[in-house]
Design an enzyme around this catalytic site. Structure first.
Site, PDB file in Angstrom:
ATOM      1  CD  GLU A  73      -4.584  13.505 -37.234  1.00  0.00           C
ATOM      2  OE1 GLU A  73      -5.285  12.810 -37.150  1.00  0.00           O
ATOM      3  OE2 GLU A  73      -3.770  14.154 -36.360  1.00  0.00           O
ATOM      4  CG  HIS A  77       6.687  12.828 -36.383  1.00  0.00           C
ATOM      5  ND1 HIS A  77       6.785  11.364 -36.736  1.00  0.00           N
ATOM      6  CD2 HIS A  77       5.914  13.224 -35.348  1.00  0.00           C
ATOM      7  CE1 HIS A  77       5.678  11.305 -35.760  1.00  0.00           C
ATOM      8  NE2 HIS A  77       5.137  11.945 -35.131  1.00  0.00           N
TER       9      HIS A  77
END
Length: 345
Positions: free
Chosen positions: A60, A130
């Site tokens: 990322e 998450h």
């Protein structure tokens, strides 16, 4: 007007903008997968291939860095993160480079129009790392535009604006909205940032919401009509810039404010909306502001606990009733509301 799903609207905007501008490319983990990031990148990959729809490894920070470099060189990257939780790894390039580049190097010539899509929202017992919605984190920083569209039309229009503008943008998409249907124009018509919309008219209470909570608020408003309470639902569309005017005009009429958000109360979207009203029209409030947000803890893994953890329409109903001086009681007629918005959890 045609009806599309939220996911189809994003896909259409992507394809139309890529067809009109050869400098746009898509990059992300699994964007070339058969599922195509909830179907949003599948058509783009089929049409433009691996040269412009690029699968990347779990990287990322590097992904954001190379996209900013590409944007500085004249390209228009569209980054896709299937879980926005991992966008924290991209904070340094997004906040210290993309958000500040124009200011540091002077005017439009220094802009880096990187567009980043991040998927948020509750899952299926995925746990604390998450299930977060970090939209307020990105909205905190000057130089970034941040949007959380609630409708298919807005999902398309805001993405079109992002891909044709000069400002780095973060688009936050709740995974439970992808199957939602709505009318969407065929043209690639942009929707400006900083312009909210009235999702439902009402007179007694204003509920300011974003993303998934707009629909929870509308469900609650429908139920509250049976208790004689008229709820106005304000969908801010974008968190930065925030449409202060539409919020204040609504609260000035109703005198009551509930803010509904899928993230935490402290230092978040709900705190900002409450501050805007307190600073500009404190005299309009006939009761204290109520905020409906996550409990002050990370998300649980247990399915029943996760169901209780996330806010929904039942919480909006209770907050509105209390603001209007009615006791919620056991609300037997609201059993269907308590289950919340039924997306693909």
């Amino acid at each position: 007007m045609r009806t599309l799903t939220y996911g189809q609207a994003i896909s259409e905007a992507t394809v139309q903008c890529m067809a009109a501008d050869d400098s746009i490319f898509v990059a992300g983990e699994g964007v070339d997968d058969i599922k195509g990031t909830f179907g949003t990148t599948k058509e783009a990959y089929a049409r433009f291939g691996a040269g412009r729809v690029i699968d990347v490894p779990n990287s990322e920070n590097a992904m954001a860095g190379f996209a900013i470099g590409a944007a500085a060189a004249g390209l228009r990257p569209l980054l896709v993160h299937t879980r926005a939780d991992f966008m924290f790894l991209a904070l340094d390039p997004l906040v210290n480079l993309a958000a500040k580049w124009r200011y540091m190097y002077g005017g439009d010539k220094g802009g880096v129009p990187v567009v980043t899509r991040g998927v948020v929202g509750r899952g299926w017992g995925q746990g604390a790392t998450h299930s977060q919605s970090p939209h307020a984190t990105f909205a905190h920083y000057a130089g970034l535009h941040v949007a959380a569209p609630a409708s298919p039309a807005d999902a398309k229009g805001l993405l079109v604006r992002a891909l044709t503008g000069e400002t780095p943008v973060v688009l936050v998409e709740n995974r439970n909205l992808y199957p939602l249907t709505g009318e969407v124009p065929e043209e690639a018509t942009p929707i400006d940032f900083g312009v909210g919309r009235i999702a439902r008219r009402g007179d007694d209470v204003t509920v300011v919401a974003t993303s998934l909570m707009v629909h929870e608020a509308e469900r609650a408003a429908e139920q509250l009509t049976g208790r004689g309470i008229s709820v106005e639902v304000v969908d801010v569309r974008t968190l930065r810039p925030l449409d202060d005017r539409i919020i204040c005009e609504s609260v000035a009429r109703t005198g009551r404010l509930v803010v509904a958000d899928t993230s935490w109360a402290r230092y978040g979207f709900s705190a900002e909306v409450a501050a805007v009203v307190a600073e500009h029209i404190p005299q309009a409030l006939t009761a204290p502001v109520r905020r409906l947000t996550l409990p002050d803890s990370p998300a649980p893994v247990s399915w029943p606990l996760e169901e209780a953890f996330h806010p929904g329409a039942a919480g909006v109903v209770e907050a509105c009733l209390r603001l209007c001086g009615q006791a919620p009681g056991d609300l037997p007629a609201l059993a269907d509301v308590a289950a919340g918005f039924q997306g693909p959890y």
